[in-house]
Design an enzyme around this catalytic site. Structure first.
Site, PDB file in Angstrom:
ATOM      1  N   LYS A 174     -21.990  -7.710 110.420  1.00 57.07           N
ATOM      2  CA  LYS A 174     -22.347  -5.980 110.214  1.00 57.07           C
ATOM      3  C   LYS A 174     -22.587  -5.646 108.954  1.00 57.07           C
ATOM      4  O   LYS A 174     -23.001  -6.460 108.050  1.00 57.07           O
ATOM      5  CB  LYS A 174     -20.721  -5.480 110.724  1.00 57.07           C
ATOM      6  CG  LYS A 174     -20.172  -5.768 112.254  1.00 57.07           C
ATOM      7  CD  LYS A 174     -20.926  -5.293 113.207  1.00 57.07           C
ATOM      8  CE  LYS A 174     -20.774  -6.226 114.517  1.00 57.07           C
ATOM      9  NZ  LYS A 174     -19.707  -5.970 115.392  1.00 57.07           N
TER      10      LYS A 174
HETATM   11  C1  LIG Z   1     -18.876  -6.254 116.546  1.00 54.78           C
HETATM   12  C2  LIG Z   1     -18.302  -5.332 117.553  1.00 54.78           C
HETATM   13  C3  LIG Z   1     -17.024  -4.838 117.868  1.00 54.78           C
HETATM   14  C4  LIG Z   1     -16.056  -5.627 117.587  1.00 54.78           C
HETATM   15  O1  LIG Z   1     -15.733  -5.813 116.053  1.00 54.78           O
HETATM   16  P1  LIG Z   1     -14.586  -6.772 115.759  1.00 54.78           P
HETATM   17  O2  LIG Z   1     -14.528  -6.333 114.024  1.00 54.78           O
HETATM   18  O3  LIG Z   1     -15.206  -8.093 115.620  1.00 54.78           O
HETATM   19  O4  LIG Z   1     -13.449  -6.511 116.360  1.00 54.78           O
HETATM   20  C5  LIG Z   1     -16.863  -3.700 118.502  1.00 54.78           C
HETATM   21  N1  LIG Z   1     -17.842  -2.872 119.069  1.00 54.78           N
HETATM   22  C6  LIG Z   1     -19.116  -3.180 118.937  1.00 54.78           C
HETATM   23  C7  LIG Z   1     -20.007  -2.071 119.492  1.00 54.78           C
HETATM   24  C8  LIG Z   1     -19.557  -4.325 118.148  1.00 54.78           C
HETATM   25  O5  LIG Z   1     -20.772  -4.611 118.025  1.00 54.78           O
END
Ligand SMILES: *Cc1c(COP(=O)(O)O)cnc(C)c1O
Length: 366
Positions: A174
């Site tokens: 991210k």
């Molecule tokens: C990565 C992602 C998540 C989950 O994030 P985590 O921190 O791994 O729980 C949720 N929604 C979207 C759209 C994502 O891309």
């Protein structure tokens, strides 16, 4: 691929030396730095975006019999959390801009609808004003999935200040990372208190009593962030704007190089909604010489890893079988799914990495 520097390493070593491993002073500092960055009153650090969504829905009292509207073009976590609470995720289509379609939301609202979870796909804000108006009129809550939107702006504000709350992800791919980690932001003090308690077993400290004394008001979750994670986050947050600037630079190199190919539809921001480029997702038009799968495999042969974000949720066996969805219910997501491809984009990419991708796409298309 995350960018971990000396400052992240030193912050983690500092936590180890001080002996604060789980939630302590670094979590507090990270929360207040994050709240200040977003411009929001409350930020509660948790161990993932999935956990942030779960505790937010739980704090709203979402339960069996309730419906929560979710776009089909998202990661499975957005809908899984609704299932965890015994409620029903109601999948809706997206628009040509990849974002949840407000008209589809309106059509999906019933007397059982309790909330909407819009996703800010790829790092562009969805049509928030319109969604907030629809929610207001229907008397339902908006909890945003901001997993792609750390640092994303919406008409001059940061994502994280609108609606009932916003969940962010600090997973390594991210916009910034804590390894695993997430944050829930809100301007509602009462809601923030419920989220904080639900993220730590449902415990609430008793007023004016001994420090050992506490009361459990809900069967809460174990979702707190560790200081070891917050240590990384404190350093990453300082670099977030430079990360996004570099993502934008790479995106503009891609877009300049690909603009000559009429068969490619390139991503871009919208008025008042600049792109933070968590993903660089392009579309290859139906009429072109090669299709998406051929482009993907040619790039793979050239050593370039690409991906498809996302396989729409209505196509996954769990949701398809439980709710008997058909592809025809989601025409736009189906079209995008057939045409889209995400190219590598992360701040640590070198000029040479970027050129390799550009050359790979070029030679696949000519
Ligand atoms: C990565 C992602 C998540 C989950 O994030 P985590 O921190 O791994 O729980 C949720 N929604 C979207 C759209 C994502 O891309």
């Amino acid at each position: 691929m995350p960018s971990i520097g000396q400052e992240e390493i030193e912050e983690v070593i500092d936590s180890l030396r001080k002996g604060w491993l789980t939630s302590g002073p670094k979590v507090k500092l990270f929360e207040s730095n994050f709240a200040e960055f977003v411009g929001v009153k409350h930020a509660i650090a948790v161990n993932s975006c999935t956990a942030a969504l779960t505790v937010a829905l739980s704090a709203l009292g979402i339960r069996s019999g309730d419906e929560v509207i979710v776009p089909t073009l998202t990661f499975c976590a957005t809908a899984n959390v609704v299932e965890h609470l015994g409620a029903t995720p109601v999948l809706v289509d997206v628009g040509e801009d990849f974002q949840i379609d407000p008209a589809a939301i309106e059509r999906a609202i019933t007397s059982n609808t309790r909330a909407i979870i819009p996703v800010h796909y790829a790092g562009v804000a969805c049509d928030l004003d319109c969604i907030l108006t629809i929610a207001d009129r229907a008397g339902i809550s908006v909890i945003q999935d901001g997993a792609h939107a750390v640092g994303t702006q919406y008409h001059g504000s940061r994502i994280g200040i609108h609606g009932q709350g916003t969940a962010f992800s600090f997973y390594p791919s991210k916009n910034m990372t804590t390894g695993e980690g997430g944050m829930l932001t809100t301007n509602d003090a009462c809601f923030a208190g419920k989220v904080r308690s639900l993220a730590k077993f449902g415990i609430r400290p008793k007023q004016q009593s001994e420090s050992w004394d506490y009361e459990v008001f809900d069967a809460g979750y174990k979702a707190n962030m560790m200081d070891l994670q917050a240590a990384i986050g404190i350093a990453q947050l300082k670099r977030l704007e430079s990360f996004i600037a570099r993502r934008r630079q790479i995106a503009s190199l891609y877009s300049a190089a690909f603009s000559q190919f009429g068969e490619l539809l390139l991503p871009s921001g919208l008025p008042g909604r600049p792109h933070a480029y968590h993903l660089y997702t392009l579309r290859i038009a139906k009429h072109s010489r090669i299709d998406r799968n051929q482009l993907l495999s040619k790039l793979k042969d050239a050593g370039i890893g690409t991906s498809v974000h996302f396989v729409p949720l209505h196509r996954h066996p769990f949701y398809r079988m439980k709710y008997a969805y058909s592809d025809a219910q989601f025409p736009v997501s189906e079209k995008l799914f057939a045409e889209m491809l995400s190219l590598p984009i992360y701040p640590a990419m070198s000029e040479q990495d970027v050129n390799t991708v550009i050359e790979g796409v070029r030679s696949a298309l000519v």
